[in-house]
Each structure stands twice: as structure tokens, then as C-alpha cells.
Design an enzyme around this catalytic site. Sequence first.
Site, mmCIF file in Angstrom:
data_model
loop_
_atom_site.group_PDB
_atom_site.id
_atom_site.type_symbol
_atom_site.label_atom_id
_atom_site.label_comp_id
_atom_site.label_asym_id
_atom_site.label_seq_id
_atom_site.Cartn_x
_atom_site.Cartn_y
_atom_site.Cartn_z
ATOM 1 N N ASP A 1 -12.534 -7.030 -5.255
ATOM 2 C CA ASP A 1 -11.190 -6.531 -4.965
ATOM 3 C C ASP A 1 -10.242 -7.321 -5.882
ATOM 4 O OD1 ASP A 1 -9.958 -5.099 -2.065
ATOM 5 O OD2 ASP A 1 -8.557 -6.108 -3.408
ATOM 6 N N ASP B 1 -10.516 -5.969 -11.213
ATOM 7 C CA ASP B 1 -9.569 -4.874 -11.324
ATOM 8 C C ASP B 1 -10.373 -3.624 -11.676
ATOM 9 O OD1 ASP B 1 -7.693 -2.987 -11.948
ATOM 10 O OD2 ASP B 1 -6.505 -4.269 -13.276
ATOM 11 N N TYR C 1 -1.096 11.484 -3.977
ATOM 12 C CA TYR C 1 -2.384 11.022 -3.421
ATOM 13 C C TYR C 1 -3.333 12.207 -3.219
ATOM 14 C CZ TYR C 1 -5.435 9.069 0.288
ATOM 15 O OH TYR C 1 -6.499 8.656 1.062
HETATM 16 P P1 NAD Z 1 -6.687 -0.030 1.621
HETATM 17 O O1 NAD Z 1 -5.403 0.173 0.922
HETATM 18 O O2 NAD Z 1 -6.706 -0.666 2.959
HETATM 19 O O3 NAD Z 1 -7.686 -0.851 0.692
HETATM 20 C C1 NAD Z 1 -7.778 -0.642 -0.687
HETATM 21 C C2 NAD Z 1 -8.217 -1.935 -1.331
HETATM 22 O O4 NAD Z 1 -8.298 -1.701 -2.735
HETATM 23 C C3 NAD Z 1 -7.237 -3.097 -1.127
HETATM 24 O O5 NAD Z 1 -7.906 -4.218 -0.611
HETATM 25 C C4 NAD Z 1 -6.682 -3.375 -2.520
HETATM 26 O O6 NAD Z 1 -6.430 -4.741 -2.771
HETATM 27 C C5 NAD Z 1 -7.815 -2.855 -3.392
HETATM 28 N N1 NAD Z 1 -7.358 -2.493 -4.732
HETATM 29 C C6 NAD Z 1 -6.212 -1.867 -5.092
HETATM 30 N N2 NAD Z 1 -6.158 -1.728 -6.430
HETATM 31 C C7 NAD Z 1 -7.290 -2.273 -6.921
HETATM 32 C C8 NAD Z 1 -7.804 -2.435 -8.221
HETATM 33 N N3 NAD Z 1 -7.125 -2.032 -9.312
HETATM 34 N N4 NAD Z 1 -9.010 -3.026 -8.371
HETATM 35 C C9 NAD Z 1 -9.702 -3.472 -7.277
HETATM 36 N N5 NAD Z 1 -9.256 -3.352 -6.023
HETATM 37 C C10 NAD Z 1 -8.059 -2.760 -5.844
HETATM 38 O O7 NAD Z 1 -7.410 1.390 1.672
HETATM 39 P P2 NAD Z 1 -8.497 1.915 2.715
HETATM 40 O O8 NAD Z 1 -7.774 2.489 3.871
HETATM 41 O O9 NAD Z 1 -9.533 0.895 2.936
HETATM 42 O O10 NAD Z 1 -9.059 3.162 1.897
HETATM 43 C C11 NAD Z 1 -10.198 3.064 1.067
HETATM 44 C C12 NAD Z 1 -10.480 4.437 0.474
HETATM 45 O O11 NAD Z 1 -10.645 5.391 1.540
HETATM 46 C C13 NAD Z 1 -9.357 4.996 -0.403
HETATM 47 O O12 NAD Z 1 -9.931 5.758 -1.435
HETATM 48 C C14 NAD Z 1 -8.612 5.918 0.530
HETATM 49 O O13 NAD Z 1 -7.980 6.952 -0.164
HETATM 50 C C15 NAD Z 1 -9.746 6.466 1.373
HETATM 51 N N6 NAD Z 1 -9.262 6.968 2.663
HETATM 52 C C16 NAD Z 1 -8.815 6.111 3.620
HETATM 53 C C17 NAD Z 1 -8.361 6.621 4.841
HETATM 54 C C18 NAD Z 1 -7.858 5.723 5.928
HETATM 55 O O14 NAD Z 1 -7.372 6.222 6.958
HETATM 56 N N7 NAD Z 1 -7.969 4.410 5.785
HETATM 57 C C19 NAD Z 1 -8.372 8.016 5.062
HETATM 58 C C20 NAD Z 1 -8.790 8.840 4.046
HETATM 59 C C21 NAD Z 1 -9.274 8.327 2.851
HETATM 60 C C1 AKB Z 2 -3.289 8.205 4.542
HETATM 61 O O1 AKB Z 2 -2.604 8.401 5.572
HETATM 62 O O2 AKB Z 2 -2.841 8.198 3.389
HETATM 63 C C2 AKB Z 2 -4.780 8.029 4.736
HETATM 64 C C3 AKB Z 2 -5.476 9.329 4.591
HETATM 65 C C4 AKB Z 2 -5.564 10.248 5.727
HETATM 66 O O3 AKB Z 2 -5.953 9.631 3.519
HETATM 67 N N1 AKB Z 2 -5.011 7.424 6.000
#
Ligand code: NAD
Ligand code: AKB
Length: 313
Positions: free
Chosen positions: A38, A54, A144
Site C-alpha cells: 500500500d 505505489d 468512479y
Molecule cells: P479503501 O479506500 O478503504 O482502500 C484503498 C487502499 O488503497 C488504501 O489503503 C490506500 O492507501 C491504497 N492506495 C491508494 N492509492 C494507492 C496507490 N497509488 N498505490 C497503492 N495503494 C494505494 O478502499 P476499499 O473500500 O478497501 O476498496 C477496495 C476496492 O474495492 C476498490 O477498488 C473499490 O472500488 C472496491 N469496492 C469497495 C467497496 C466498499 O464498499 N468498500 C464497494 C465496491 C467496490
Molecule cells: C462507494 O460508495 O463508493 C463504494 C462502492 C459501492 O463502490 N462503497
Amino acid sequence: MSFQKEKILIIGASGQIGIELTETLSKIYGNDCVIISDLNPPINSTNNTFEKLDALDKNALFDLVKKYSITQVYHLAAMLSATGEKNPMFAWKLNMESLFHLLDLAKEKHIKQLYWPSSIAVFGPSTPAENTPQYTVMEPSTIYGISKQAGERWCEWYFKKYQVDVRSLRYPGLIGWKSSPGGGTTDYAVHIFHEAIKTQQYECFLSESTALPMMHMEDAIRATIEIMQAPAEKIKIRSSYNLSGISFTPKQIAEEIKKYIPDFKISYKPDFRQAIADSWPKSINDDETKKDWGWKEKYDLPKLVKNMLENIK
Ligand code: NAD
Ligand code: AKB
């Protein structure tokens, strides 16, 4: 079947999903086989090797994959819906370029399997909002959602053209007690529990009747690992699978919380995230997912609320 030979890299491991995925994958494969990366180290203590990375740096990514002989990557780094609207060009860059780097590594056979999550955000205001099917109108109105929809098309293209073994789920809003959400529209459904316990009140940034698809994190992690472990021939959809859990409004979740915290009060002050929520489905149909690789969720709303309150306390 043995899964012991996998060497896994999680990118974005310090985020809401990454923290929980690391824990579960490490139980299955062992800490040594799960490398986490991360921009920032995780806030919880972990026995996994952490590498600062990154995801936009293709050379660093390649070096990491080679250094640990990685076979599988779970790519979770992304900018989510609410923060993405504030920084659209960077959200597009991060969400797309990092995916291309990984699809290319898989195409060049440096890794065997790639997991990349999509989202209900691929749907838009012209999509049928109730029981949204796998195949339907998709005109996302957030950057997004546009990046996730484009990502889905690219994943399918890399599979068809280069047989890249990429697998994906369209997650709904995810709710867990071990980690905090990072800039999404569904985040209220996690914050509400912490505020209910700390202050017995919560001001919601969505209106009381905004129904959205949601899921307990435990179900989401299980679905993620199940799709990755399923035999390749069962994965018929290489864009991304619909994934259905629970559908509820802020009012409904607040009523369920009140069963445990009778003094809990919720108020509503919708902000810019209301328009995003209004453009998304209210509930999801995941018949294809159930049919192809046998998915079944475990949590309904009462079970989710009980579990969240017990664990956050
Ligand atoms: P989050 O924002 O909690 O975590 C993302 C992580 O990525 C963070 O720890 C951040 O530091 C890291 N990051 C950002 N830029 C970076 C980079 N350039 N290099 C390396 N690391 C980097 O997101 P999440 O909720 O854990 O979501 C993870 C994935 O799941 C995403 O693709 C998101 O779109 C998808 N998603 C999440 C949800 C949800 O409800 N959480 C729903 C639908 C889809
Ligand atoms: C958001 O709200 O952006 C996420 C998702 C549903 O992708 N939790």
C-alpha cells in the site's frame, strides 16, 4: 484440493477491504504466502511482510512480483465514489492505469491470476433500480462508476484476447467492524454503528428513504476468495459478477440499531453524495453468480446489526 502453492500480493492492503482480506487469506495460505502492499502501512498489527508500493509505478510493481515469485494479485487500490468526484482526473488515472499495469503483468505471464473489484457504481440513473440484473443499461454518472465500467470491459477484453485469468465482483456497499471505509457513498452504514455506540446519535448524509445494496464484509471476503478458488471453467463472466447481499435505507438500519440502543437518534442532512446514491440501484439480482459458482450470502439486516454492535463494543 491444495492452495498452498499460491504466493499472493494484496495491493491497497491497508484499506477497508484489504485489512480483512489479509487476515482471511493469511489463515488459508499462511502469513508467509501473503505479501501486503500500500502507499501506507496498515493501522493494525500484522505478521505479513509489508512493502510500500505505489500501484501506478509499473517497474516497482514488476520488481515486487519477481522478488516474491507472486502468483496471484488482489488489486484493491482505487479512489472511491465520493472522493473520486472531488478529484476526477486523478481518480481516472489511478483506477485505470494501475489496472492496466496488472493486466499487462498477467498477459506477460508474470502472474497467474488477478482479482480486481468492480462496484454497483457501474450502474446509473437509466438502469432499472430494483432487482438490477447482470445485463442491463449501464450509464454510470460518476467518474468512479465510469472507471469501473471501463475496467470491466478491459478485463473481459484481456481475457478474450490473451486468456488473462482475471476475476471480478460488483461489490455493493461493504460493512465491517475491523476497518474503516475510505471515501465512498455507502460509508454511512459503517459510521452509523460507531456513532450509535459513542454518542447515541448520527447525522446521516443520505436521506432516510435512500435504499442501497449493502453486504457484510465477512460475506464479501468469502465471495472474493470463493470466486478466486473456483475452477476457471465455472467463471463464465469475465467482466464482473453482480453480488447481492442486503438492501436497506438509513431509516431501516437506524430502527434495527434502536432495538439494541433505544436512545439512538438519527437525523438527515443529505449532501453531494445523495445524487450519487440516487443514481445507483436499490437492490441487485445475482442469479448468474449463484448459478455459475454457487454463491450464497449469509447475513441479513438483523444479523448484520447484531454482529456489528457486538464487535464494535
Ligand atoms: P479503501 O479506500 O478503504 O482502500 C484503498 C487502499 O488503497 C488504501 O489503503 C490506500 O492507501 C491504497 N492506495 C491508494 N492509492 C494507492 C496507490 N497509488 N498505490 C497503492 N495503494 C494505494 O478502499 P476499499 O473500500 O478497501 O476498496 C477496495 C476496492 O474495492 C476498490 O477498488 C473499490 O472500488 C472496491 N469496492 C469497495 C467497496 C466498499 O464498499 N468498500 C464497494 C465496491 C467496490
Ligand atoms: C462507494 O460508495 O463508493 C463504494 C462502492 C459501492 O463502490 N462503497
